[in-house]
Design a protein around this motif. Structure first.
Motif, PDB file in Angstrom:
ATOM      1  N   ARG A  35      51.200  44.960  44.117  1.00  0.00           N
ATOM      2  CA  ARG A  35      50.548  46.045  43.608  1.00  0.00           C
ATOM      3  C   ARG A  35      50.835  47.388  44.171  1.00  0.00           C
TER       4      ARG A  35
ATOM      5  N   ARG B  33      40.088  49.040  44.839  1.00  0.00           N
ATOM      6  CA  ARG B  33      41.198  49.186  45.524  1.00  0.00           C
ATOM      7  C   ARG B  33      42.132  48.008  45.631  1.00  0.00           C
ATOM      8  N   ILE B  34      42.811  48.139  46.501  1.00  0.00           N
ATOM      9  CA  ILE B  34      43.780  47.051  46.738  1.00  0.00           C
ATOM     10  C   ILE B  34      43.703  46.335  48.042  1.00  0.00           C
ATOM     11  N   VAL B  35      43.310  45.100  48.006  1.00  0.00           N
ATOM     12  CA  VAL B  35      42.943  44.327  49.609  1.00  0.00           C
ATOM     13  C   VAL B  35      44.183  44.315  50.323  1.00  0.00           C
TER      14      VAL B  35
ATOM     15  N   PRO C 172      45.452  47.273  34.436  1.00  0.00           N
ATOM     16  CA  PRO C 172      44.278  46.522  34.168  1.00  0.00           C
ATOM     17  C   PRO C 172      43.913  46.419  32.733  1.00  0.00           C
TER      18      PRO C 172
ATOM     19  N   LEU D 198      41.732  35.943  44.540  1.00  0.00           N
ATOM     20  CA  LEU D 198      40.747  36.743  45.444  1.00  0.00           C
ATOM     21  C   LEU D 198      39.263  36.638  45.025  1.00  0.00           C
ATOM     22  N   ARG D 199      38.748  36.354  43.640  1.00  0.00           N
ATOM     23  CA  ARG D 199      37.684  36.005  43.221  1.00  0.00           C
ATOM     24  C   ARG D 199      37.438  34.743  43.594  1.00  0.00           C
TER      25      ARG D 199
ATOM     26  N   ARG E  52      40.613  51.894  38.722  1.00  0.00           N
ATOM     27  CA  ARG E  52      41.604  50.582  38.450  1.00  0.00           C
ATOM     28  C   ARG E  52      43.018  51.381  38.098  1.00  0.00           C
TER      29      ARG E  52
ATOM     30  N   GLY F  32      49.777  40.136  38.845  1.00  0.00           N
ATOM     31  CA  GLY F  32      48.940  41.060  39.563  1.00  0.00           C
ATOM     32  C   GLY F  32      49.343  41.296  40.855  1.00  0.00           C
ATOM     33  N   PHE F  33      50.484  41.099  41.396  1.00  0.00           N
ATOM     34  CA  PHE F  33      51.079  41.032  42.835  1.00  0.00           C
ATOM     35  C   PHE F  33      52.557  41.287  42.524  1.00  0.00           C
TER      36      PHE F  33
ATOM     37  N   ARG G 272      32.882  40.118  35.250  1.00  0.00           N
ATOM     38  CA  ARG G 272      33.452  40.916  36.318  1.00  0.00           C
ATOM     39  C   ARG G 272      32.798  42.207  36.785  1.00  0.00           C
TER      40      ARG G 272
ATOM     41  N   ALA H  31      46.789  36.756  41.303  1.00  0.00           N
ATOM     42  CA  ALA H  31      46.284  37.196  42.616  1.00  0.00           C
ATOM     43  C   ALA H  31      44.667  37.467  42.491  1.00  0.00           C
ATOM     44  N   GLY H  32      44.418  38.246  41.421  1.00  0.00           N
ATOM     45  CA  GLY H  32      42.878  38.463  41.426  1.00  0.00           C
ATOM     46  C   GLY H  32      42.203  37.303  41.145  1.00  0.00           C
TER      47      GLY H  32
ATOM     48  N   LYS I 280      48.325  40.668  30.996  1.00  0.00           N
ATOM     49  CA  LYS I 280      49.031  39.829  32.050  1.00  0.00           C
ATOM     50  C   LYS I 280      48.650  38.525  32.004  1.00  0.00           C
TER      51      LYS I 280
ATOM     52  N   ARG J 257      36.160  43.406  27.341  1.00  0.00           N
ATOM     53  CA  ARG J 257      36.303  42.201  28.274  1.00  0.00           C
ATOM     54  C   ARG J 257      34.870  41.903  29.255  1.00  0.00           C
TER      55      ARG J 257
HETATM   56  N1  UDP Z   1      43.530  42.744  43.761  1.00  0.00           N
HETATM   57  C1  UDP Z   1      44.051  43.128  44.975  1.00  0.00           C
HETATM   58  N2  UDP Z   1      45.300  42.440  45.276  1.00  0.00           N
HETATM   59  C2  UDP Z   1      45.873  41.696  44.398  1.00  0.00           C
HETATM   60  C3  UDP Z   1      45.355  41.419  43.273  1.00  0.00           C
HETATM   61  C4  UDP Z   1      43.863  41.815  42.812  1.00  0.00           C
HETATM   62  O1  UDP Z   1      43.574  43.835  45.508  1.00  0.00           O
HETATM   63  O2  UDP Z   1      46.992  41.221  44.857  1.00  0.00           O
HETATM   64  C5  UDP Z   1      41.924  43.096  43.390  1.00  0.00           C
HETATM   65  C6  UDP Z   1      41.986  44.670  43.047  1.00  0.00           C
HETATM   66  O3  UDP Z   1      40.964  45.457  43.386  1.00  0.00           O
HETATM   67  C7  UDP Z   1      41.948  44.640  41.714  1.00  0.00           C
HETATM   68  C8  UDP Z   1      41.259  43.310  41.206  1.00  0.00           C
HETATM   69  O4  UDP Z   1      41.597  42.501  42.497  1.00  0.00           O
HETATM   70  O5  UDP Z   1      41.496  45.804  40.879  1.00  0.00           O
HETATM   71  C9  UDP Z   1      41.398  42.487  39.951  1.00  0.00           C
HETATM   72  O6  UDP Z   1      42.680  42.118  39.762  1.00  0.00           O
HETATM   73  P1  UDP Z   1      43.326  41.277  38.558  1.00  0.00           P
HETATM   74  O7  UDP Z   1      44.611  41.377  38.610  1.00  0.00           O
HETATM   75  O8  UDP Z   1      42.245  40.273  38.386  1.00  0.00           O
HETATM   76  O9  UDP Z   1      42.837  42.473  37.326  1.00  0.00           O
HETATM   77  P2  UDP Z   1      43.664  42.738  36.033  1.00  0.00           P
HETATM   78  O10 UDP Z   1      44.901  43.856  36.275  1.00  0.00           O
HETATM   79  O11 UDP Z   1      43.985  41.388  35.705  1.00  0.00           O
HETATM   80  O12 UDP Z   1      42.748  43.187  34.907  1.00  0.00           O
END
Ligand code: UDP
Ligand code: MG
Length: 231
Positions: free
Chosen positions: A125, A95-97, A48, A73-74, A179, A122-123, A168, A69-70, A52, A162
């Motif tokens: 993960r 955690r990872i959804v 994190p 989800l947001r 994370r 980010g996928f 966030r 991917a994050g 990326k 950040r």
């Molecule tokens: N997340 C997830 N699955 C994914 C991508 C993100 O569960 O495929 C969740 C996870 O909880 C993660 C958060 O979203 O910690 C933030 O992800 P993001 O990739 O935005 O964070 P970054 O790594 O860029 O700081």
């Protein structure tokens, strides 16, 4: 010997293209594009705050559509979706959804955009993510994984800085630690697995340098996967 096989692309980079096997030499770089008529994907991984998103956005210059991917989800959480609370419960714990949710959002967006090249930020993960991808995404071809390596202290520093502006809920000291633990426990084994088996090529990029320097390394990493695109 200069070996040039036919390079054929149909349509521009933002539409699906049919590619035939290609191998050519550009300078001293051998460009090899795998035979595929499928849209092409690069996975982008790293801890994190590894940078990326910053690097992936720039890949648009090469016709890649950037999907985080994050961010998906947001966005889903903010849309008032019935899954909003579930998503928040995972994100706020670092955690990872469940893959059905993240991959469902990715797939929908990939179909909607109908692009020839995607960089997915980010996928996958964890193993669950990867299994889901292998089951459901056989109509996409994965070229490689860009893996940004940044020391933990730097990741924490970046997340906290950040957090001053990102708004966030997970850019805080306590979630940052979770994370990073999730990244080490769940994501690193995928990198190790790919490197051991060669199933997908992993390109390690030092991510703790100046953004321009990292971009220079990123461009060099993806060069073998680029094929010309006719308008
Ligand atoms: N997340 C997830 N699955 C994914 C991508 C993100 O569960 O495929 C969740 C996870 O909880 C993660 C958060 O979203 O910690 C933030 O992800 P993001 O990739 O935005 O964070 P970054 O790594 O860029 O700081
Ligand atoms: Mg990100």
């Amino acid at each position: 010997m200069l070996c040039v096989l036919l390079i054929l692309t149909m349509g521009c980079a933002l539409r699906r293209v049919a590619l035939v096997p290609t191998a050519e030499t550009r300078g001293n770089v051998v460009v090899v594009a795998t035979k595929t008529t499928k849209p092409r994907v690069i996975f982008c991984l790293g801890g994190p705050g590894a940078g990326k998103g910053t690097q992936c956005e720039r890949l648009a210059d090469f016709g890649y559509v950037h999907l985080s991917a994050g961010d998906l989800l947001r966005r889903e959480r903010a849309s008032g979706s019935a899954d909003g609370d579930l998503i928040e419960s995972y994100i706020s714990e670092g955690r990872i959804v469940p893959v059905a949710l993240s991959l469902g959002l990715l797939r929908k967006e990939m179909e909607r955009l109908d692009a020839a090249r995607f960089v997915i930020d980010g996928f996958p993960r964890n193993q669950d993510n990867l299994d889901g991808w292998k089951d459901l995404m056989t109509d996409f071809h994965v070229d490689c994984v860009l893996f940004y390596e940044v020391p933990v202290e730097e990741l924490v520093k970046r997340m906290l800085s950040r957090g001053e502006t990102s708004g966030r809920s997970d850019d805080t000291v306590s979630v940052a630690e979770k994370r990073i633990a999730t990244f080490n426990d769940a994501t690193m084994p995928l990198i190790d697995h790919w490197e051991r088996t060669g199933e997908i090529k992993v390109i390690r990029i030092p991510g703790d340098r100046d953004v321009e320097e990292v971009w220079h390394l990123t461009k060099a990493a993806i060069e073998p996967y680029l094929a010309p695109c006719e308008e």
